[in-house]
Design a protein around this motif. Structure first.
Motif, PDB file in Angstrom:
ATOM      1  N   LEU A  27      54.106  -3.243 -16.864  1.00 59.29           N
ATOM      2  CA  LEU A  27      54.122  -3.263 -18.372  1.00 59.29           C
ATOM      3  C   LEU A  27      52.962  -4.090 -19.044  1.00 59.29           C
ATOM      4  O   LEU A  27      52.682  -3.834 -20.265  1.00 59.29           O
ATOM      5  N   ILE A  28      52.405  -4.903 -18.502  1.00 60.22           N
ATOM      6  CA  ILE A  28      51.361  -5.818 -19.118  1.00 60.22           C
ATOM      7  C   ILE A  28      50.179  -4.988 -19.198  1.00 60.22           C
ATOM      8  O   ILE A  28      49.426  -5.038 -20.297  1.00 60.22           O
ATOM      9  N   GLY A  29      49.791  -4.262 -18.291  1.00 61.18           N
ATOM     10  CA  GLY A  29      48.645  -3.326 -18.539  1.00 61.18           C
ATOM     11  C   GLY A  29      48.968  -2.475 -19.457  1.00 61.18           C
ATOM     12  O   GLY A  29      48.123  -2.041 -20.525  1.00 61.18           O
ATOM     13  N   PHE A  30      49.940  -1.749 -19.582  1.00 59.52           N
ATOM     14  CA  PHE A  30      50.255  -0.869 -20.578  1.00 59.52           C
ATOM     15  C   PHE A  30      50.337  -1.662 -22.025  1.00 59.52           C
ATOM     16  O   PHE A  30      49.798  -0.948 -23.125  1.00 59.52           O
ATOM     17  N   ARG A  31      50.952  -2.802 -22.204  1.00 60.19           N
ATOM     18  CA  ARG A  31      51.270  -3.389 -23.535  1.00 60.19           C
ATOM     19  C   ARG A  31      49.652  -3.697 -23.999  1.00 60.19           C
ATOM     20  O   ARG A  31      49.239  -3.648 -25.228  1.00 60.19           O
ATOM     21  N   VAL A  32      48.997  -4.261 -23.146  1.00 63.82           N
ATOM     22  CA  VAL A  32      47.512  -4.823 -23.798  1.00 63.82           C
ATOM     23  C   VAL A  32      46.520  -3.703 -23.858  1.00 63.82           C
ATOM     24  O   VAL A  32      46.015  -3.497 -24.671  1.00 63.82           O
ATOM     25  N   GLY A  33      46.633  -2.409 -22.984  1.00 66.03           N
ATOM     26  CA  GLY A  33      45.897  -1.086 -23.147  1.00 66.03           C
ATOM     27  C   GLY A  33      46.348  -0.584 -24.324  1.00 66.03           C
ATOM     28  O   GLY A  33      45.443  -0.290 -25.129  1.00 66.03           O
ATOM     29  N   ALA A  66      46.902 -12.133 -30.371  1.00 65.42           N
ATOM     30  CA  ALA A  66      48.289 -11.717 -30.223  1.00 65.42           C
ATOM     31  C   ALA A  66      48.615 -11.521 -28.844  1.00 65.42           C
ATOM     32  O   ALA A  66      49.667 -11.713 -28.343  1.00 65.42           O
ATOM     33  N   VAL A  67      47.404 -11.030 -27.890  1.00 66.50           N
ATOM     34  CA  VAL A  67      47.580 -10.726 -26.563  1.00 66.50           C
ATOM     35  C   VAL A  67      47.975 -11.986 -25.818  1.00 66.50           C
ATOM     36  O   VAL A  67      49.012 -12.240 -24.962  1.00 66.50           O
ATOM     37  N   LEU A  68      47.280 -12.949 -26.082  1.00 65.19           N
ATOM     38  CA  LEU A  68      47.409 -14.382 -25.579  1.00 65.19           C
ATOM     39  C   LEU A  68      48.856 -15.036 -25.807  1.00 65.19           C
ATOM     40  O   LEU A  68      49.587 -15.624 -25.066  1.00 65.19           O
ATOM     41  N   PHE A  69      49.301 -15.067 -26.969  1.00 66.97           N
ATOM     42  CA  PHE A  69      50.592 -15.414 -27.303  1.00 66.97           C
ATOM     43  C   PHE A  69      51.716 -14.561 -26.671  1.00 66.97           C
ATOM     44  O   PHE A  69      52.503 -15.148 -26.186  1.00 66.97           O
ATOM     45  N   ASP A  70      51.541 -13.193 -26.449  1.00 60.68           N
ATOM     46  CA  ASP A  70      52.523 -12.347 -25.897  1.00 60.68           C
ATOM     47  C   ASP A  70      52.430 -12.710 -24.167  1.00 60.68           C
ATOM     48  O   ASP A  70      53.497 -13.108 -23.622  1.00 60.68           O
ATOM     49  N   LEU A  71      51.292 -13.009 -23.743  1.00 58.95           N
ATOM     50  CA  LEU A  71      51.360 -13.205 -22.192  1.00 58.95           C
ATOM     51  C   LEU A  71      51.818 -14.614 -21.942  1.00 58.95           C
ATOM     52  O   LEU A  71      52.281 -14.761 -20.766  1.00 58.95           O
ATOM     53  N   GLY A  72      51.366 -15.522 -22.951  1.00 58.46           N
ATOM     54  CA  GLY A  72      51.626 -17.003 -22.753  1.00 58.46           C
ATOM     55  C   GLY A  72      53.281 -17.137 -22.887  1.00 58.46           C
ATOM     56  O   GLY A  72      53.749 -17.872 -21.821  1.00 58.46           O
ATOM     57  N   TYR A 129      60.667 -10.175 -17.373  1.00 59.49           N
ATOM     58  CA  TYR A 129      60.740  -8.810 -17.470  1.00 59.49           C
ATOM     59  C   TYR A 129      61.628  -8.434 -18.676  1.00 59.49           C
ATOM     60  O   TYR A 129      61.107  -7.393 -19.319  1.00 59.49           O
ATOM     61  N   GLY A 130      62.453  -9.154 -19.171  1.00 59.34           N
ATOM     62  CA  GLY A 130      63.049  -9.086 -20.382  1.00 59.34           C
ATOM     63  C   GLY A 130      62.293  -8.982 -21.625  1.00 59.34           C
ATOM     64  O   GLY A 130      62.338  -8.088 -22.637  1.00 59.34           O
ATOM     65  N   TRP A 131      61.400  -9.966 -21.753  1.00 64.36           N
ATOM     66  CA  TRP A 131      60.291  -9.929 -22.544  1.00 64.36           C
ATOM     67  C   TRP A 131      59.319  -8.829 -22.738  1.00 64.36           C
ATOM     68  O   TRP A 131      59.024  -8.324 -23.643  1.00 64.36           O
ATOM     69  N   ALA A 132      58.983  -8.481 -21.481  1.00 68.16           N
ATOM     70  CA  ALA A 132      58.057  -7.147 -21.040  1.00 68.16           C
ATOM     71  C   ALA A 132      58.448  -6.002 -21.561  1.00 68.16           C
ATOM     72  O   ALA A 132      57.993  -5.059 -22.305  1.00 68.16           O
ATOM     73  N   THR A 133      59.696  -5.815 -21.527  1.00 70.36           N
ATOM     74  CA  THR A 133      60.361  -4.601 -21.935  1.00 70.36           C
ATOM     75  C   THR A 133      61.132  -4.400 -23.289  1.00 70.36           C
ATOM     76  O   THR A 133      61.440  -3.224 -23.691  1.00 70.36           O
TER      77      THR A 133
END
Length: 565
Positions: free
Chosen positions: A240-246, A319-325, A348-352
């Motif tokens: 999901l991280i790969g999908f969201r960042v991509g 935005a990516v750093l805020f999300d992953l952080g 997982y809950g945050w990522a989905t």
């Protein structure tokens, strides 16, 4: 084996996101030329270069639109003006001279076909975000084939097949229920989208108060029950991280919120005043706290602002750093509360959750609020908690409502305290952090300008995206809700007296939701402000899964003496 699976999942996620973007015609984030730029034609009687219509013809077409006829009937003296919009359209705007030349209707006309493609009246004239333009927020993420699978991924792992009417199922469905409201918003039906959001907010508020006041801190009564092993969720997170960042890199746009962060960071780096000097294309972008603009400084150093609202890579990076952080801090918080399974479940809950991805794909700053609020829960020392609370509050102000509750929390004894050791440490760190953060304000435009551009502007702005702005004439009920939210923020500083991090998260979510219920401008990007706290409150009540014990020994065979025949 698991390591290889993680690498494969990450690669697949990064590859799938560009594939999703490729299916959207014209899905590049932004271009250097503004396709909506307005210019006045040199003449209303002659077609401009590369145009078929004249300004008078465009006005005549607009005058025949039913909504325009009705508007002119209700606004006597309304007069039109014709503008060229981009390279192939006309915009005819109607103004009421009795309301300070207020624009009351707007018609967009295609020059080639001479057809009115858009007709807007009421609040949809000044608020273009209320028009349901495809991809204005979230781009391809809004596609049903992406949004609904995310909803399923968010919900299904927490389903307990043995207890289908479990309250947790309803809680998760309510969090997903904001999708229905968003669907009406995307269809420009604000009359449905706004009222549909408020019952859901009210449910979250009531549910968080129920969790906070009904549960007893201590060892959980039952383990967390997942439909799949936690290791599967861990692999899914990497995917999901790969999908969201991509998807962010290939198919996202930077809305005015992210643009504001880059402008503010550029002002800080150039030694300019942070408030009161934003450009015309984002005139009110200086409405946030200083911490918001500090957070964009690293990205702006690497990708300096060009001076235009272009692709803004610094906003994407932030935005990516805020999300992953936020995801990382939730994982750490879950591990500290219960163990690795809860940490994985929270991340997982945050990522989905679709609305965290919605924020990421809009490149907004709202995940910064979530990150700093989770940080305030994660740190155990009062001074660190005071500093992180100040940082959160000076990003978008709403987290300031958490300060009383966090100031009286004794993490060691897990209870409310008024002991000077805790209170003084928290308050001293809070005040010191505020003083340091506000230095550019004090040596810039001053506190008056800061207040006028932030809190005063936000308090006076009108907005159709709340029930207060949509329906109007609700000043007294809105004031009552605001007072109630402030009283709640003070009340939960003292009750319940026994509390752990899970109770603290529930109380914090209730305070933030209560504050959101009273504001004049509410939007879906504000859901991540309280979502991580809600997730901690709902899932943190359960313990680690109980590993299966060793099999019981088989009963020994009893030897029997043969009985003679």
């Amino acid at each position: 084996m698991i390591g290889r699976a993680l690498l494969v999942a990450s690669a697949l996620g990064a590859l799938l996101a560009p594939a999703a973007a490729a299916q959207t015609p014209g899905s590049q984030p932004t271009t250097q030329t503004d396709p909506n730029a307005l210019t006045s034609p040199a003449s209303l009687t002659a077609p401009p270069a590369s145009h078929r219509l004249t300004g008078k013809q465009a006005i005549a077409i607009a005058n025949h639109q039913r909504k325009v006829i009705d508007t002119k009937r209700h606004h006597r003296g309304t007069y039109p003006r014709a503008f060229l919009k981009g390279t192939d359209r006309w915009q005819v705007s109607y103004y009421d001279p009795r309301q300070k030349q207020k624009e009351v209707a707007q018609v967009i006309i295609d020059d080639r076909s001479a057809a009115a493609t858009e007709v807007w009246t009421g609040f949809q004239v000044p608020w273009t975000m209320a028009r349901g333009y495809a991809g204005a927020f979230g781009r391809k993420l809004n596609a049903v084939w992406i949004w609904l699978p995310l909803c399923a991924l968010f919900f299904l792992p927490f389903v307990d097949r043995r207890r289908p009417f479990r309250l947790l199922h309803l809680d998760l469905l309510v969090l997903l229920g904001f999708s229905v409201s968003l669907a009406f918003f995307e269809n420009a039906n604000i009359g449905m989208s706004v009222p549909l959001a408020y019952p859901l907010l009210a449910y979250v508020l009531a549910r968080m108060l129920w969790v906070a006041f009904r549960r007893k801190p201590g060892p959980p009564a039952e383990p967390i029950r997942l439909l799949v092993p936690a290791t599967w969720l861990a692999v899914a997170i990497v995917f999901l991280i790969g999908f969201r960042v991509g998807l962010n890199v290939t198919n996202s746009n930077v809305i005015d919120v992210g643009y504001s962060g880059v402008i503010g960071a550029d002002h800080l780096l150039d030694g300019k005043d942070l408030y009161g000097a934003f450009p015309k294309d984002n005139e009110h972008g200086d409405t946030y706290g200083p911490v918001n603009y500090y957070a964009y400084v690293p990205g702006t150093v690497v990708w300096p602002w060009s001076g235009r609202w272009d692709d803004l890579p610094a906003a994407h990076a932030a935005a990516v750093l805020f999300d992953l952080g936020t995801m990382l801090l939730l994982w750490l918080l879950g591990r500290r509360i219960r163990g690795p399974t809860l940490g994985i479940a929270l991340a997982y809950g945050w990522a989905t959750y679709p609305f965290t991805a919605f924020t990421l794909e809009s490149n907004a700053n709202d995940s910064l609020v979530a990150l700093l609020v989770v940080l305030a829960l994660l740190v155990r020392w009062p001074a660190a908690r005071g500093a992180s609370t100040a940082l959160a509050g000076l990003s978008k102000f709403a987290p300031l409502g958490l300060a009383p509750m966090l100031a009286t929390y004794d993490a060691v004894r897990e209870r409310v305290t008024l002991r000077p050791r805790v209170l003084v440490s928290f308050v001293a760190a809070f005040v010191l952090t505020v003083a340091v953060v506000m230095l550019p304000v004090l040596f810039g435009g001053g506190l008056h300008t800061f207040y006028d551009r932030t809190l005063a502007y936000q308090g006076d702005r009108g907005s159709p995206f709340s029930i207060w702005g949509l329906y109007g004439s609700l000043g007294v009920p809105q004031a009552a809700v605001k007072v109630g939210a402030l009283l709640l923020a003070l009340l939960v500083a003292f009750v319940p007296r026994r509390r752990d991090v899970v109770t603290l998260a529930a109380l914090g979510a209730a305070v933030i939701v209560a504050l959101e219920l009273g504001i004049s401008h509410w939007f879906y990007l504000y859901i991540p402000w309280f979502f991580p706290l809600v997730l901690v409150a709902l899932l943190g009540r359960y313990g680690e899964p109980v590993p299966p014990g060793p099999p019981a020994p088989a009963p020994a065979h009893e030897e029997r003496t043969p009985v003679p025949a």
